[in-house]
Write an enzyme that holds these catalytic residues in place. Structure first.
Site, PDB file in Angstrom:
ATOM      1  N   ILE A 109      -4.339  -1.613  -5.082  1.00  0.00           N
ATOM      2  CA  ILE A 109      -3.914  -1.816  -6.386  1.00  0.00           C
ATOM      3  C   ILE A 109      -2.933  -0.599  -6.574  1.00  0.00           C
ATOM      4  O   ILE A 109      -3.339   0.641  -6.659  1.00  0.00           O
ATOM      5  CB  ILE A 109      -5.068  -1.858  -7.381  1.00  0.00           C
ATOM      6  CG1 ILE A 109      -4.349  -1.964  -8.730  1.00  0.00           C
ATOM      7  CG2 ILE A 109      -5.847  -0.981  -7.435  1.00  0.00           C
ATOM      8  CD1 ILE A 109      -5.195  -2.361  -9.962  1.00  0.00           C
ATOM      9  N   GLU A 110      -1.836  -0.773  -6.673  1.00  0.00           N
ATOM     10  CA  GLU A 110      -0.789   0.369  -6.727  1.00  0.00           C
ATOM     11  C   GLU A 110       0.267   0.136  -7.883  1.00  0.00           C
ATOM     12  O   GLU A 110       0.601  -1.094  -8.362  1.00  0.00           O
ATOM     13  CB  GLU A 110      -0.106   0.462  -5.391  1.00  0.00           C
ATOM     14  CG  GLU A 110      -1.007   1.066  -4.357  1.00  0.00           C
ATOM     15  CD  GLU A 110      -0.204   1.471  -2.961  1.00  0.00           C
ATOM     16  OE1 GLU A 110       0.474   2.374  -3.215  1.00  0.00           O
ATOM     17  OE2 GLU A 110      -0.249   0.816  -1.999  1.00  0.00           O
ATOM     18  N   ASN A 111       1.081   1.229  -8.107  1.00  0.00           N
ATOM     19  CA  ASN A 111       2.417   0.708  -8.965  1.00  0.00           C
ATOM     20  C   ASN A 111       2.077   0.205 -10.107  1.00  0.00           C
ATOM     21  O   ASN A 111       1.322   0.544 -11.150  1.00  0.00           O
ATOM     22  CB  ASN A 111       3.492   0.054  -7.999  1.00  0.00           C
ATOM     23  CG  ASN A 111       4.833   0.375  -8.301  1.00  0.00           C
ATOM     24  OD1 ASN A 111       5.131   0.887  -9.259  1.00  0.00           O
ATOM     25  ND2 ASN A 111       5.732  -0.098  -7.701  1.00  0.00           N
ATOM     26  N   MET A 160       0.743  -0.962  -0.150  1.00  0.00           N
ATOM     27  CA  MET A 160       0.045  -0.113   0.135  1.00  0.00           C
ATOM     28  C   MET A 160       0.838   1.125   0.124  1.00  0.00           C
ATOM     29  O   MET A 160       0.376   2.271  -0.634  1.00  0.00           O
ATOM     30  CB  MET A 160      -0.982   0.117   1.175  1.00  0.00           C
ATOM     31  CG  MET A 160      -1.530   1.097   1.273  1.00  0.00           C
ATOM     32  SD  MET A 160      -2.780   1.012   2.681  1.00  0.00           S
ATOM     33  CE  MET A 160      -4.551   1.909   2.334  1.00  0.00           C
TER      34      MET A 160
END
Length: 358
Positions: free
Chosen positions: A176-178, A1
């Site tokens: 949901i990241e990067n 996160m």
């Protein structure tokens, strides 16, 4: 996160916490609603005393709801025993992070620790034995993501299902990241996989957590939400992380509220909700103390402002990153996985979040 995951090695400093598994206290939410009923029946001269009692009991009752579920990560960052946190703050729900890929389309804690038979499962059992429950979070900023390692929505949904089945989950968070966030193919895969999860697990609560600008989701975030709406994904909440702004006006509390309004408008437009329903389908996951951006600090006053907004609009979720950081740094050291970087008492931020009951 959070980008702080990259600051320290993922040391396997697992919490050794034991307890017997039991079903969570699902009556917590109705208890939250019951308190106002008690206060709503004024009785002659005793009315002020009657009103005062629910105020005393409000924090622990609110803390028993799924709406207040701060993140804790048990694999590193000198994690506190969850049951100690529960006793100190009244909070009942935790969001435990992170489930990653073990190198393929298979889930593991931090990509390495097993779902069953390890310290993570022991911690979960202890939380439930103490009357609490958990949301499990998949993804985060660092590490190998299931959304990328699984080649199809069906395969990804199968990986998610292994986690759900392992702990008989009632709530599930995809952070949901990067690279997972920035790839349109993967964004669609995550949406489609979550829809399968919802179909196979009626009643499960699903959250999608994403970054934001001070004005709400950026173009990529808006695309993700629109994809969810087009696919018929019935996410219980789209949750933003209002920090790491690289510039904002006003306090971080002001910027957080501005970001939430932008999120509300995006969700309203995508799903055709009314304002009231849109608020009920958004959430916030802030960060306490100094963030990953130099000069950016989230204070307890900012958290109280977010709490007021949450209560006013009855948003779906108030979390933060993280319980591990909810303490000052020893010797005034730098912020990181295990401290906030500001002067504070232990659990000041958790106690604010614990006041939210939906």
């Amino acid at each position: 996160m959070r980008r702080l995951m990259g600051l320290g090695g993922l040391a396997l400093a697992a919490a050794a916490v034991f307890g017997l598994s039991q079903l969570p206290a699902t009556a917590a939410a109705p208890q939250t609603e019951a308190a106002p009923q008690t206060a709503a029946a004024p009785q002659t001269a005793a009315a002020p005393q009657t009103a005062a009692a629910p105020q005393t009991a409000a924090a622990p009752r609110a803390a028993g709801t799924i709406h207040a579920a701060p993140y804790e990560y048990l694999g590193w960052g000198s994690p506190q025993k969850p049951t100690d946190v529960m006793a100190a703050t009244g909070v009942k729900w935790f969001t435990l992070a992170f489930i990653l890929s073990d190198g393929g389309c298979n889930p593991a804690w931090d990509g390495s620790r097993p779902l069953k038979g390890g310290s993570d499962e022991s911690a979960i059992k202890s939380i439930r034995a103490a009357g609490g429950d958990i949301v499990v979070s998949v993804g985060g900023w660092s590490g190998a993501k299931l959304g990328e390692k699984c080649s199809s929505a069906t395969a990804l949904a199968g990986a998610y299902q292994k986690v759900i089945d392992a702990y008989k989950l009632k709530a599930f968070d995809v952070d949901i990241e990067n690279t997972e966030f920035n790839n349109p193919t993967v964004r669609q895969r995550v949406v489609d996989a979550l829809k399968i999860v919802e179909q196979k697990n009626p009643g499960i609560v699903t959250y999608v957590t994403l970054g934001t600008t001070p004005n709400g989701p950026d173009a990529t975030g808006k695309d993700l939400i629109q994809r969810g709406a087009r696919a018929g994904l019935a996410a219980d909440a789209w949750v933003i992380m209002p920090f790491d702004f690289d510039g904002h006006s006003g306090t971080m509390g002001d910027a957080s509220l501005s970001a939430l309004e932008g999120l509300k408008n995006t969700v309203k437009s995508a799903y055709g909700y009314s304002d009231t329903d849109a608020y009920k389908h958004i959430g916030v996951s802030s960060m306490n103390g100094k963030t990953d951006v130099a000069g950016e600090t989230v204070t307890t006053a900012d958290f109280k402002k977010i709490l007021g907004y949450a209560k006013q609009h009855h948003i779906a979720r108030f979390a933060f990153w993280s319980v591990n950081r909810d303490r000052s740094c020893a010797g005034g050291g730098s912020p990181g996985d295990s401290c906030s970087g500001i002067g504070q008492q232990p659990y000041e931020f958790t106690k604010i979040v614990a006041q939210y009951g939906g």
